[in-house]
Scaffold this active site. Structure first.
Site, mmCIF file in Angstrom:
data_model
loop_
_atom_site.group_PDB
_atom_site.id
_atom_site.type_symbol
_atom_site.label_atom_id
_atom_site.label_comp_id
_atom_site.label_asym_id
_atom_site.label_seq_id
_atom_site.Cartn_x
_atom_site.Cartn_y
_atom_site.Cartn_z
ATOM 1 N N ASP A 147 0.812 -1.222 0.000
ATOM 2 C CA ASP A 147 0.000 0.000 0.000
ATOM 3 C C ASP A 147 0.844 1.269 0.000
ATOM 4 O O ASP A 147 0.322 2.374 0.095
ATOM 5 C CB ASP A 147 -0.950 0.015 1.202
ATOM 6 C CG ASP A 147 -0.215 0.011 2.535
ATOM 7 O OD1 ASP A 147 1.029 -0.066 2.533
ATOM 8 O OD2 ASP A 147 -0.885 0.093 3.583
ATOM 9 N N ASP A 151 19.707 38.560 -2.280
ATOM 10 C CA ASP A 151 18.895 39.313 -1.325
ATOM 11 C C ASP A 151 19.660 39.411 -0.009
ATOM 12 O O ASP A 151 20.697 38.768 0.178
ATOM 13 C CB ASP A 151 17.520 38.671 -1.115
ATOM 14 C CG ASP A 151 17.613 37.217 -0.677
ATOM 15 O OD1 ASP A 151 18.465 36.896 0.179
ATOM 16 O OD2 ASP A 151 16.838 36.395 -1.186
ATOM 17 N N LYS A 175 15.633 42.281 -2.819
ATOM 18 C CA LYS A 175 14.609 41.480 -3.487
ATOM 19 C C LYS A 175 13.255 41.718 -2.844
ATOM 20 O O LYS A 175 13.131 41.750 -1.627
ATOM 21 C CB LYS A 175 14.960 39.991 -3.408
ATOM 22 C CG LYS A 175 13.940 39.081 -4.086
ATOM 23 C CD LYS A 175 14.407 37.634 -4.129
ATOM 24 C CE LYS A 175 14.423 36.989 -2.772
ATOM 25 N NZ LYS A 175 14.736 35.536 -2.855
#
Length: 235
Positions: free
Chosen positions: A34, A167, A190
């Site tokens: 499963d 950034d 940024k």
């Protein structure tokens, strides 16, 4: 005494264990029909009363790799290990280190707390997005920075290089690499739309004219951030 366990997601762990002179105890990993995961330590007596070094990584298939890691840690604890140091070079979900919008989870903290709750006593990772999430382990954590090594490989191809972070959040790792090679470092400002994810830049006064630029960041998903930063720098 130490013993190593190596999950299939991080086969390089065998080489690290060999360099450390630590015996690797084999794991049996399988999937049930499963789709559920099974992990078993094949010689648990070699784990009992020892400290385990568990080598894993949470990429690719992050959710599966995380669950397998948690199961292996729990198996080691139940086999009598006195502690487990998880060596996880890529720590998935680390970028969501705070709530940006109401109703969001803080997945970075959750992942670290899950590792701790499963039995991890110390954590080693590489260049994690937000190092402060490791505080749950106190002094028993290590964040290995490697940006200086990557920049070193590129230096012989560069002319008057400068290291740029896309950034401010990436500035620390960019400057870490720059300092190692006596280079200048700076960052671009940024701005990201919290809903759409669209990124725009407000460039700072960076002196890149006539120089080669090395962009240092910690995560590349689509490459959009680096591509946009490159356009800004070329302009």
């Amino acid at each position: 005494m130490h013993t190593a366990l190596v999950l299939s997601e991080y086969s390089a762990g065998y080489e690290v264990a060999r360099e450390l002179g630590v015996e690797v105890v084999n794991l049996h990993e399988k999937d049930f029909p499963d789709g559920e995961i099974y992990v078993r330590i094949l010689e648990p007596e070699k784990v009992e009363s020892r400290h385990v070094l568990l080598f894993s990584t949470l990429y690719p298939r992050q959710e599966r790799a995380l669950l397998k890691t948690l199961l292996a840690v729990d198996a080691a604890r139940r086999a009598g290990a006195v502690g487990t140091t998880a060596v996880i070079p890529y720590l998935a979900y680390a970028r969501q280190d705070k709530m940006f919008l109401p109703g969001e989870p803080v997945s970075a903290t959750l992942i670290v707390e899950l590792l701790r709750a499963s039995g991890v006593s110390a954590l080693v990772t590489v260049d994690v997005h937000s190092p402060h999430i490791l505080d749950v382990f106190g002094e028993n954590s290590l964040n290995i920075l490697v940006s200086d090594l990557l920049v070193a490989r590129a230096l012989k191809y560069l002319v008057e290089p400068v290291v740029i972070a896309p950034d401010k959040g990436a500035l620390e790792r960019a400057c870490y690499a720059a300092r190692a090679h006596n280079l200048l470092c700076d960052y671009l400002v940024k701005q990201r739309d919290r809903v759409t994810g669209e990124v725009s830049y407000v460039p700072r006064e960076v002196s890149v004219s006539g120089r080669d630029v090395v962009i240092v960041d910690d995560i590349i998903s689509t490459g959009g951030t680096v591509a946009e930063a490159t356009k800004i720098l070329l302009s």
